[in-house]
Write an enzyme that holds these catalytic residues in place. Structure first.
Site, PDB file in Angstrom:
ATOM      1  N   LYS A  39       0.829  -1.208   0.000  1.00 36.59           N
ATOM      2  CA  LYS A  39       0.000   0.000   0.000  1.00 36.59           C
ATOM      3  C   LYS A  39       0.864   1.259   0.000  1.00 36.59           C
ATOM      4  O   LYS A  39       2.055   1.204   0.325  1.00 36.59           O
ATOM      5  CB  LYS A  39      -0.913  -0.009   1.226  1.00 36.59           C
ATOM      6  N   ARG A 136     -10.855   0.349  13.900  1.00 38.37           N
ATOM      7  CA  ARG A 136     -10.738   0.937  12.572  1.00 38.37           C
ATOM      8  C   ARG A 136     -11.844   0.386  11.680  1.00 38.37           C
ATOM      9  O   ARG A 136     -12.811   1.088  11.391  1.00 38.37           O
ATOM     10  CB  ARG A 136      -9.334   0.658  12.003  1.00 38.37           C
ATOM     11  N   TYR A 265      16.805  29.936   1.061  1.00 36.72           N
ATOM     12  CA  TYR A 265      15.797  30.828   1.616  1.00 36.72           C
ATOM     13  C   TYR A 265      16.119  31.233   3.052  1.00 36.72           C
ATOM     14  O   TYR A 265      16.595  30.420   3.848  1.00 36.72           O
ATOM     15  CB  TYR A 265      14.420  30.168   1.584  1.00 36.72           C
ATOM     16  N   MET A 312      12.202  23.399  -2.794  1.00 32.02           N
ATOM     17  CA  MET A 312      11.257  22.433  -3.342  1.00 32.02           C
ATOM     18  C   MET A 312      11.937  21.383  -4.211  1.00 32.02           C
ATOM     19  O   MET A 312      11.610  20.198  -4.138  1.00 32.02           O
ATOM     20  CB  MET A 312      10.176  23.155  -4.155  1.00 32.02           C
TER      21      MET A 312
END
Length: 370
Positions: A39, A136, A265, A312
Site C-alpha cells: 500500500k 478501525r 531561503y 522544493m
C-alpha cells in the site's frame, strides 16, 4: 504521473535484501503464505518495483489499500493473490471479482449492495474483518460475524468465504498487555466460528515476536520485509534484517564562495571564506523533510552537511573540497566505506522510517538492483 528520468536522483531497491527479509519472516513464522503490504506506493519504495521484487522473493500474496493499487499490479502482470485491506465502495464488486481481487468486508449492507451490482457469473473473494481493538474496521460481535458468514455462504454464485483477519494496534513493544487483550478478543469472537482457508492476524510485529501465540499459517507483513525492524530495536536488535532502500543523487553545480554569503531561503546558513558549495537536484517537492537541514550526506566517502533551507526541487551541501559535477551524493546507503541508514535519515528528520519513505514522491525514479 511524471517521473524524473533525466535527473540523477533515484531510489534503489535491493532485490537481495527483499529476498533475505522474506526468508527471515518465513523462518520465524513457518508461514505457508506471506502477504506483503504494498500500500501507499509500497511504503514509498515503488509499487511496481516492489511488486516485482516480492514476486522474485517468493512472496505468496500482496496487500494493498485501494482498488487502483490492485489494478495497477494486475496491469503490470502480477498474478499472485491480491487483498485490498481497506473498504472499497461496493459498486466496484464486479471489477474486483473479474480481476481476482479479494475484498475486505465489515458489514452486511456491503454484501447486499455488492450482490446487487454483480452478474452472478464471477465470484468475489471475501476477506472478513474482525475488530478486536484497533477500532478501525471490522465486526465487533459474534452475532454480526455469524450474519456475515451466513450471507456469504448463502450466495455461492456471488461470493467465496476466503479469509478472515484482525489487526493488532500494539504488537511491537515491550509491553504486551494490549496485544494479549486483542488476542483474547479474537479468540472470544471466533470461538465456534467456521474459519475460511486463510486466517491472517499477524502483522510484522506479531509475526516476528508472537509466532508461538497466534496462527501464522498466513501472515500479513510490511515493515519487516522493507528492512525496518518493527520495534525499532526495542524488542529485538535490527541486525537480522538487510536494508532495502537507497536514496542517491549527484552534484549538478559546484562553486567556491567568499565568506558571509547566505545560502538558500531566509539565509539560515552563511558561507565561510573559500567554502565549496554543491547543488543537488532533490528537495521537499520530492518528499524530503525540511528538518533534514544539517544532515550529513556522503560524497566520495566523506560527510557533507546539507546547508541552508531545503528548497522544493534542490538543496545545497557544504563540500569538504572541490568536487566535480556529476559526483554521486548518497542520502541513504553506502558510499566509500561510510553508510547512512534509513534510521539515521529518519531520526534526523524526527519522523518514523515509514513516514519518511511514504513521503517520497513518485517523480523520483525507482530502480530494482542486485
Amino acid at each position: 504521473m511524471v517521473v524524473g528520468y533525466s535527473r540523477p536522483t533515484k531510489i534503489t531497491i535491493s532485490q537481495h535484501a527483499v529476498t533475505h527479509n522474506v526468508n527471515e519472516v518465513r523462518q520465524a513464522t513457518g508461514a505457508r503464505m506471506i502477504f506483503l503490504a504494498l500500500k501507499a506506493n509500497a511504503y514509498g519504495y515503488g509499487l511496481l518495483e516492489m511488486g516485482q521484487a516480492a514476486e522474485r522473493a517468493g512472496v505468496d500474496g500482496i496487500g494493498v489499500a485501494i482498488l487502483e493499487e490492485a489494478l495497477a499490479l494486475r496491469e503490470a502482470g502480477i498474478a499472485m493473490p491480491i487483498l485490498i485491506m481497506g473498504i472499497v465502495d461496493p459498486k466496484y464488486a464486479q471489477v474486483m471479482a473479474e480481476n481476482n481481487i479479494m475484498a475486505t468486508v465489515s458489514d452486511l449492507a456491503w454484501l447486499e449492495q455488492a450482490q446487487a451490482v454483480m452478474d452472478g457469473r464471477t465470484r468475489l473473494l471475501i476477506n472478513v474483518a474482525v475488530d478486536t481493538g484497533m477500532t478501525r474496521i471490522g465486526v465487533r460481535s459474534q452475532e454480526a460475524l455469524h450474519e456475515l458468514i451466513d450471507y456469504i455462504k448463502g450466495a455461492p454464485d456471488y461470493f467465496v468465504y476466503q479469509a478472515i483477519m484482525t489487526h493488532f494496534a500494539e504488537s511491537d513493544s515491550l509491553n504486551n498487555d494490549y496485544f494479549h487483550y486483542q488476542l483474547a478478543n479474537w479468540e472470544r469472537l471466533t470461538a465456534g466460528i467456521e474459519l475460511p482457508p486463510m486466517v491472517h492476524i499477524a502483522n510484522s510485529g506479531a509475526a516476528m515476536y508472537h509466532a508461538d501465540e497466534i496462527p501464522t499459517d498466513v501472515v500479513r507483513v510490511g515493515t519487516v520485509v522493507y528492512g525496518v525492524e518493527p520495534s525499532r530495536g526495542q524488542v529485538r536488535p535490527a541486525n537480522y534484517l538487510e536494508p532495502v532502500l537507497g536514496l542517491e543523487s549527484a552534484l549538478v553545480y559546484v562553486k567556491q564562495m567568499p565568506a558571509g554569503v547566505g545560502v538558500s531561503y531566509s539565509h539560515t546558513y552563511t558561507t565561510h571564506a573559500g567554502e565549496w558549495i554543491g547543488t543537488v537536484p532533490i528537495g521537499y517537492g520530492d518528499g524530503l523533510s525540511r528538518n533534514l537541514q544539517d544532515f550529513g550526506v556522503i560524497i566520495n566517502g566523506q560527510r557533507a552537511r546539507i546547508v541552508g533551507q531545503i528548497a522544493m526541487d534542490q538543496l545545497m551541501v557544504s563540500l569538504p573540497e572541490e568536487v566535480p559535477v556529476g559526483t554521486k551524493v548518497t542520502f541513504i546507503g553506502k558510499n566509500g566505506g561510510l553508510e547512512n541508514t534509513l534510521e539515521d535519515f529518519s531520526d534526523h528528520a524526527g519522523l518514523a522510517p515509514w513516514v519518511v519513505t511514504t513521503s517520497l514522491q513518485e517523480r523520483i525514479k525507482r530502480e530494482l538492483v542486485d
